[in-house]
Structures are given as structure tokens and as C-alpha cells.
Design a protein around this motif. Structure first.
Motif, PDB file in Angstrom:
ATOM      1  N   MET A 225       0.791  -1.231   0.001  1.00  0.00           N
ATOM      2  CA  MET A 225       0.049   0.084   0.135  1.00  0.00           C
ATOM      3  C   MET A 225       0.706   1.318  -0.122  1.00  0.00           C
ATOM      4  O   MET A 225       1.782   1.527   0.731  1.00  0.00           O
ATOM      5  CB  MET A 225      -0.732  -0.171   1.273  1.00  0.00           C
ATOM      6  N   ARG A 226       0.519   2.156  -1.062  1.00  0.00           N
ATOM      7  CA  ARG A 226       1.282   3.373  -0.886  1.00  0.00           C
ATOM      8  C   ARG A 226       0.714   4.273  -1.916  1.00  0.00           C
ATOM      9  O   ARG A 226      -0.003   3.781  -2.927  1.00  0.00           O
ATOM     10  CB  ARG A 226       2.767   3.284  -1.491  1.00  0.00           C
ATOM     11  N   ASN A 227       0.854   5.739  -1.875  1.00  0.00           N
ATOM     12  CA  ASN A 227       0.313   6.618  -2.551  1.00  0.00           C
ATOM     13  C   ASN A 227      -1.001   6.351  -2.930  1.00  0.00           C
ATOM     14  O   ASN A 227      -1.572   6.615  -4.304  1.00  0.00           O
ATOM     15  CB  ASN A 227       1.140   6.530  -3.837  1.00  0.00           C
ATOM     16  N   ASN A 228      -1.879   6.119  -2.030  1.00  0.00           N
ATOM     17  CA  ASN A 228      -3.410   5.727  -2.051  1.00  0.00           C
ATOM     18  C   ASN A 228      -3.557   4.648  -3.106  1.00  0.00           C
ATOM     19  O   ASN A 228      -4.846   4.853  -3.599  1.00  0.00           O
ATOM     20  CB  ASN A 228      -4.184   7.178  -2.770  1.00  0.00           C
ATOM     21  N   MET A 229      -3.007   3.665  -3.252  1.00  0.00           N
ATOM     22  CA  MET A 229      -3.213   2.471  -3.772  1.00  0.00           C
ATOM     23  C   MET A 229      -2.845   1.403  -3.268  1.00  0.00           C
ATOM     24  O   MET A 229      -1.828   1.313  -2.388  1.00  0.00           O
ATOM     25  CB  MET A 229      -2.220   2.689  -5.295  1.00  0.00           C
ATOM     26  N   ILE A 230      -3.239   0.197  -3.494  1.00  0.00           N
ATOM     27  CA  ILE A 230      -3.106  -0.986  -2.851  1.00  0.00           C
ATOM     28  C   ILE A 230      -2.886  -2.050  -4.016  1.00  0.00           C
ATOM     29  O   ILE A 230      -3.699  -2.201  -5.230  1.00  0.00           O
ATOM     30  CB  ILE A 230      -4.143  -1.535  -1.852  1.00  0.00           C
ATOM     31  N   VAL A 231      -1.796  -2.679  -4.027  1.00  0.00           N
ATOM     32  CA  VAL A 231      -1.398  -3.778  -5.005  1.00  0.00           C
ATOM     33  C   VAL A 231      -1.209  -5.042  -4.493  1.00  0.00           C
ATOM     34  O   VAL A 231      -0.703  -5.331  -3.361  1.00  0.00           O
ATOM     35  CB  VAL A 231      -0.350  -3.381  -5.875  1.00  0.00           C
ATOM     36  N   TRP A 232      -1.690  -6.090  -5.100  1.00  0.00           N
ATOM     37  CA  TRP A 232      -1.571  -7.588  -4.661  1.00  0.00           C
ATOM     38  C   TRP A 232      -1.367  -8.394  -5.828  1.00  0.00           C
ATOM     39  O   TRP A 232      -1.836  -8.073  -7.249  1.00  0.00           O
ATOM     40  CB  TRP A 232      -2.494  -7.824  -3.676  1.00  0.00           C
ATOM     41  N   ASP A 233      -1.037  -9.775  -5.636  1.00  0.00           N
ATOM     42  CA  ASP A 233      -1.024 -10.586  -6.641  1.00  0.00           C
ATOM     43  C   ASP A 233      -2.093 -11.695  -6.335  1.00  0.00           C
ATOM     44  O   ASP A 233      -2.407 -11.981  -5.250  1.00  0.00           O
ATOM     45  CB  ASP A 233       0.282 -11.161  -6.825  1.00  0.00           C
ATOM     46  N   TYR A 268       3.971 -13.140 -12.153  1.00  0.00           N
ATOM     47  CA  TYR A 268       4.226 -12.218 -11.535  1.00  0.00           C
ATOM     48  C   TYR A 268       3.971 -12.214  -9.789  1.00  0.00           C
ATOM     49  O   TYR A 268       2.988 -12.857  -9.451  1.00  0.00           O
ATOM     50  CB  TYR A 268       3.813 -10.651 -11.749  1.00  0.00           C
ATOM     51  N   PHE A 269       4.843 -12.061  -9.003  1.00  0.00           N
ATOM     52  CA  PHE A 269       5.052 -12.429  -7.418  1.00  0.00           C
ATOM     53  C   PHE A 269       5.532 -11.195  -6.801  1.00  0.00           C
ATOM     54  O   PHE A 269       6.238 -10.553  -6.897  1.00  0.00           O
ATOM     55  CB  PHE A 269       5.629 -13.598  -7.075  1.00  0.00           C
ATOM     56  N   TYR A 270       4.814 -10.901  -5.605  1.00  0.00           N
ATOM     57  CA  TYR A 270       5.266  -9.851  -4.594  1.00  0.00           C
ATOM     58  C   TYR A 270       5.271  -8.436  -4.979  1.00  0.00           C
ATOM     59  O   TYR A 270       6.279  -7.986  -4.979  1.00  0.00           O
ATOM     60  CB  TYR A 270       6.378 -10.203  -4.017  1.00  0.00           C
ATOM     61  N   PRO A 271       4.260  -8.026  -5.808  1.00  0.00           N
ATOM     62  CA  PRO A 271       4.274  -6.471  -6.273  1.00  0.00           C
ATOM     63  C   PRO A 271       4.392  -5.581  -5.183  1.00  0.00           C
ATOM     64  O   PRO A 271       3.819  -5.741  -4.154  1.00  0.00           O
ATOM     65  CB  PRO A 271       3.017  -6.559  -7.012  1.00  0.00           C
ATOM     66  N   ALA A 312      21.194 -18.923 -10.055  1.00  0.00           N
ATOM     67  CA  ALA A 312      21.264 -19.705  -8.804  1.00  0.00           C
ATOM     68  C   ALA A 312      20.712 -18.999  -7.610  1.00  0.00           C
ATOM     69  O   ALA A 312      20.604 -19.724  -6.529  1.00  0.00           O
ATOM     70  CB  ALA A 312      22.766 -19.864  -8.567  1.00  0.00           C
ATOM     71  N   ILE A 313      19.817 -17.927  -7.905  1.00  0.00           N
ATOM     72  CA  ILE A 313      19.355 -17.245  -6.597  1.00  0.00           C
ATOM     73  C   ILE A 313      17.673 -17.019  -7.064  1.00  0.00           C
ATOM     74  O   ILE A 313      17.462 -16.718  -8.119  1.00  0.00           O
ATOM     75  CB  ILE A 313      20.014 -15.905  -6.419  1.00  0.00           C
ATOM     76  N   PHE A 314      17.067 -17.167  -5.924  1.00  0.00           N
ATOM     77  CA  PHE A 314      15.579 -17.095  -6.207  1.00  0.00           C
ATOM     78  C   PHE A 314      15.320 -15.929  -5.175  1.00  0.00           C
ATOM     79  O   PHE A 314      15.814 -16.156  -3.952  1.00  0.00           O
ATOM     80  CB  PHE A 314      15.060 -18.433  -5.929  1.00  0.00           C
ATOM     81  N   LEU A 315      14.441 -15.120  -5.424  1.00  0.00           N
ATOM     82  CA  LEU A 315      14.128 -13.854  -4.693  1.00  0.00           C
ATOM     83  C   LEU A 315      12.721 -13.839  -4.282  1.00  0.00           C
ATOM     84  O   LEU A 315      11.876 -14.522  -4.934  1.00  0.00           O
ATOM     85  CB  LEU A 315      14.406 -12.592  -5.487  1.00  0.00           C
ATOM     86  N   GLN A 316      12.617 -13.390  -3.070  1.00  0.00           N
ATOM     87  CA  GLN A 316      11.263 -13.266  -2.479  1.00  0.00           C
ATOM     88  C   GLN A 316      10.966 -12.096  -1.715  1.00  0.00           C
ATOM     89  O   GLN A 316      12.070 -11.348  -1.106  1.00  0.00           O
ATOM     90  CB  GLN A 316      11.063 -14.234  -1.314  1.00  0.00           C
ATOM     91  N   GLN A 317       9.959 -11.424  -1.526  1.00  0.00           N
ATOM     92  CA  GLN A 317       9.465 -10.391  -0.606  1.00  0.00           C
ATOM     93  C   GLN A 317      10.263  -9.279  -0.577  1.00  0.00           C
ATOM     94  O   GLN A 317      10.864  -8.865   0.132  1.00  0.00           O
ATOM     95  CB  GLN A 317       9.551 -10.784   0.791  1.00  0.00           C
ATOM     96  N   PRO A 318      10.464  -8.518  -1.952  1.00  0.00           N
ATOM     97  CA  PRO A 318      11.166  -7.239  -2.295  1.00  0.00           C
ATOM     98  C   PRO A 318      10.603  -6.084  -1.325  1.00  0.00           C
ATOM     99  O   PRO A 318       9.139  -6.262  -1.010  1.00  0.00           O
ATOM    100  CB  PRO A 318      11.216  -7.045  -3.599  1.00  0.00           C
ATOM    101  N   SER A 319      11.462  -5.305  -1.076  1.00  0.00           N
ATOM    102  CA  SER A 319      11.140  -3.761  -0.355  1.00  0.00           C
ATOM    103  C   SER A 319      11.839  -2.765  -0.924  1.00  0.00           C
ATOM    104  O   SER A 319      13.152  -2.987  -0.901  1.00  0.00           O
ATOM    105  CB  SER A 319      11.237  -4.228   1.095  1.00  0.00           C
ATOM    106  N   PHE A 320      11.320  -1.837  -1.077  1.00  0.00           N
ATOM    107  CA  PHE A 320      11.983  -0.486  -1.661  1.00  0.00           C
ATOM    108  C   PHE A 320      12.843   0.222  -0.688  1.00  0.00           C
ATOM    109  O   PHE A 320      12.500   0.164   0.932  1.00  0.00           O
ATOM    110  CB  PHE A 320      11.174   0.410  -2.128  1.00  0.00           C
ATOM    111  N   ASN A 321      13.874   0.893  -0.897  1.00  0.00           N
ATOM    112  CA  ASN A 321      14.278   1.797   0.125  1.00  0.00           C
ATOM    113  C   ASN A 321      13.826   3.057   0.152  1.00  0.00           C
ATOM    114  O   ASN A 321      12.709   3.136  -0.805  1.00  0.00           O
ATOM    115  CB  ASN A 321      16.005   2.156  -0.098  1.00  0.00           C
ATOM    116  N   ALA A 322      14.172   4.107   0.775  1.00  0.00           N
ATOM    117  CA  ALA A 322      13.453   5.492   0.692  1.00  0.00           C
ATOM    118  C   ALA A 322      13.182   6.096  -0.644  1.00  0.00           C
ATOM    119  O   ALA A 322      11.986   6.584  -0.727  1.00  0.00           O
ATOM    120  CB  ALA A 322      14.008   6.225   2.087  1.00  0.00           C
ATOM    121  N   ASP A 323      14.407   6.314  -1.187  1.00  0.00           N
ATOM    122  CA  ASP A 323      14.220   6.963  -2.510  1.00  0.00           C
ATOM    123  C   ASP A 323      13.750   5.906  -3.661  1.00  0.00           C
ATOM    124  O   ASP A 323      13.765   6.396  -4.918  1.00  0.00           O
ATOM    125  CB  ASP A 323      15.380   7.673  -2.800  1.00  0.00           C
ATOM    126  N   GLY A 324      13.598   4.654  -3.659  1.00  0.00           N
ATOM    127  CA  GLY A 324      13.219   3.911  -4.837  1.00  0.00           C
ATOM    128  C   GLY A 324      14.251   3.392  -5.618  1.00  0.00           C
ATOM    129  O   GLY A 324      14.195   2.901  -6.568  1.00  0.00           O
TER     130      GLY A 324
END
Length: 361
Positions: A225-233, A268-271, A312-324
Motif C-alpha cells: 500500500m502506497r500513494n493511495n493505492m493497494i497492489v497484490w497478486d 508475477y509475484f510480490y508486487p 542460482a538465486i531465487f528472490l522473495q518479498q522485495p522492499s524499496f528503500n526510501a528513494d526507490g
């Protein structure tokens, strides 16, 4: 296999195998053989469910808040109260047995069971003869030992007190997942109950609850949730070929109360929403299980950038830093788990710690 052979080793295929399976199922309770399986995977590996905080979370919450339920309720389940599965109860009861009684006591237990296969409460009687405790006594002592351990941990590790929002009681238990708040002191979360589909709800400062979105099936509960929007998969299945599945991105606008689907036939996963741009960052996993970071324009729904990740790497649950400009995500490989920082302009990956077997949740 060892349990099966100890109890029914004389009943061989091809004619008596089904009878052996029936005797095994009637004699050994599910909490015992499943709990023993969890203990084995935990004791003989560097991972295992027994090491996960989430595995004991529900049981610990009940016990430390003085919600003492009987053994039968933990085994049979409940819709009214939130309780763990018999896997959890079985693991802790089995672990208590192996820690407090002589090593390799199981052969004696199975021998006592074999002597009276058709006796009612055979397992509980044999357990008492072998260890001195029947099933109820073992459960009571296990809970006592766990409470002592948790109490000692609470005294050693200082905890913070947080305000508790009390809601009206419901006839069925409720799971409130992934809480978030906005600048207006509204709280958002995923609400799961046994009788309704999952939904994203909003709780205002006066504790009034409103449903925003009814969710479809998700492989893992998630939303951003950010900027008056909610996103999900959500998962989508092919109408003709039901074994073919996709994962699509949905977007909800809080101001206009409109919902739209951003992608179709995607994986697509974890938007997550960019902190300053009208963009969505998500993780793509293709049919060869290769991971890529994908950035999508919200207005045009077009892919702006795709960053391939080391196969060789699989990613999960990303999160932005403050400036994106960067994200941090859970990284999984054959070496174990890690936290990875990815610079979005260059795609450079920096591992933030050594590879290990820690379970990130």
C-alpha cells in the motif's frame, strides 16, 4: 518406514499390505507419527519446521495469554478458537519424550503396542507402560515445560508493550495479517476467517472496520500500500488447461474505489509500489524457474524494465528503500538463505550477510 516395519513387519505384500496399513493407521495416532517426522527433519538437518518461530507461534500465543485448551481440542481442531495443527502439538510432545526419556525408547513402545493390537486406547496404554505417562499426562508435562522455557525467555529478552485494538468477538477465529498504516492513522490488513474469502480491510481511528477488497487465491498472503493505492497478486488458472496457472497483478485505487488488473497470463509475484513514481516492481518466475525483477508502468501497464537475476538465486518479498533506487529481498540458493540488496539502475546485487540456514519470515 521404521514405524511401519516395527508394527506390521510380519504382514507382507502382496496380500497383507493393505491390512498392515490399516493396522498402522488405527494403532498410531496422527499426532505421534507426524510429530516424529517433524522432529526427525529438525534434528537431523540444519532447517526443519521445529526451528521456525511461526511453527510455535499460535501455541505460544494461546499458552502465554492463558488460553489453556485440552489435548483433544488441539488434535480435533476448532473453528471458534485459533489453534495449531496436530503437527505442532505432536512435534513438541515427541521432542519432550526424546529429551526426557532413555535414548531409543521406541522399540520398547512398539513392542508393547504389538502385544495388544486390538486393545482400546492401545497407544496411550503402551506409552504409559514405557514412559510412565499416558497421552494426556504427556501433553500436560509438555505444556508445562514449554511455558517454563517461554517464561525464562521473556525474563531474559526485554519486550516492548504495544497498544491492543480489541474488536467485537466473532463465533469463528480470525487471522489479521500484514498490518500497515497510513498518514491518517488508518490500519490496513488481510483478514482471513474459516467461513469467508480473504479480504483487505481498513480500520479507522475509531475502530470501525470496512472491507475494501475481496481477494482471490494467493500462493502467499501479500499486498503493498502506497500513494493511495493497494497492489497484490492472485492466482489465475487456464480455463481449458486447468493445470496451467498464472499469477497476475491487481491494483485498487483508494480515492476512486476502482480496481483494475495490471497484468494477464503473467507469472508475477510480490508486487510493490514505487515510493515516488507511478510504477510497480514485481518478481517474475518463468517456467524454467529463473527469477527477474520487472518494473511496470501503472498507467500504460507496460513493462519498463526487466532485470535478470543470477539463475542460482531465487528472490522473495522485495522492499524499496526510501528513494526507490534499491530494493532488499530475501535470497534463496543451494547455499541457503540471505538478504540481498539490488541497485535497480545497474542490477548490481550485494549480499548483506553470509549464506546460512536462517528462515526469514
Amino acid at each position: 518406514v521404521a514405524q511401519f516395519d516395527k508394527l506390521t513387519g510380519k504382514l507382507k505384500a502382496p496380500f497383507l499390505e493393505q491390512l498392515a496399513l490399516a493396522i498402522y493407521g488405527l494403532t498410531l495416532p496422527s499426532w505421534y507419527f507426524e510429530g516424529d517426522a517433524v522432529w526427525t527433519e529438525t534434528f537431523y538437518s540444519k532447517g526443519g519446521r521445529g526451528r521456525l518461530p511461526s511453527f510455535e507461534m499460535t501455541l505460544k500465543a494461546n499458552e502465554r495469554s492463558d488460553k489453556k485448551y485440552r489435548f483433544e481440542k488441539y488434535i480435533l481442531g476448532s473453528y471458534r478458537d485459533k489453534i495449531p495443527s496436530y503437527y505442532t502439538i505432536g512435534y513438541f510432545m515427541t521432542e519432550y519424550l526424546k529429551r526426557n526419556f532413555k535414548e531409543n525408547f521406541e522399540p520398547e513402545l512398539y513392542q508393547n503396542i504389538n502385544k495388544n493390537l486390538l486393545t482400546p486406547y492401545n497407544f496411550s496404554r503402551s506409552l504409559k507402560k514405557t514412559t510412565g505417562y499416558n497421552t494426556t499426562g504427556l501433553f500436560t508435562n509438555t505444556m508445562s515445560a514449554l511455558n517454563n522455557k517461554w517464561r525464562q525467555n521473556e525474563q531474559t529478552n526485554a519486550s516492548s508493550a504495544y497498544p491492543i485494538i480489541e474488536f467485537k468477538s466473532n463465533k469463528n477465529y480470525q487471522d489479521w495479517l500484514l498490518p500497515k498504516s497510513d498518514e491518517h492513522s488508518n490500519y490496513f490488513s488481510i483478514l482471513q476467517t474459516p467461513h469467508n474469502t480473504s479480504e483487505i480491510i481498513r480500520t479507522d481511528p475509531d475502530h470501525h472496520i470496512s472491507t475494501l477488497i475481496k481477494l482471490g487465491y494467493q500462493t502467499v498472503p501479500n499486498y503493498d500500500m502506497r500513494n493511495n493505492m493497494i497492489v497484490w497478486d492472485e492466482v489465475r488458472r487456464d480455463l481449458r488447461y486447468t493445470k496451467r496457472s498464472y499469477n497476475v497483478i491487481n491494483l485498487y485505487h483508494l480515492e476512486t474505489k476502482k480496481q483494475e488488473q495490471i497484468s494477464s497470463k503473467s507469472r508475477y509475484f510480490y508486487p510493490i509500489i514505487h515510493p515516488h513514481k507511478p510504477e510497480i516492481l514485481t518478481l517474475e518466475v518463468d517456467l524454467s524457474n529463473q527469477t527477474a525483477i520487472v518494473i511496470i508502468d501503472i498507467k500504460t501497464k507496460k513493462v519498463l524494465k526487466k532485470i535478470p537475476i543470477d539463475p542460482a538465486i531465487f528472490l522473495q518479498q522485495p522492499s524499496f528503500n526510501a528513494d526507490g533506487s534499491k530494493i532488499v529481498a530475501i535470497a534463496i540458493s543451494n547455499k541457503g538463505t540471505n538478504l540481498a540488496e539490488i541497485v535497480l539502475n545497474s542490477g548490481q546485487i550485494t549480499l548483506l550477510q553470509k549464506w546460512g540456514n536462517e528462515q526469514f519470515e
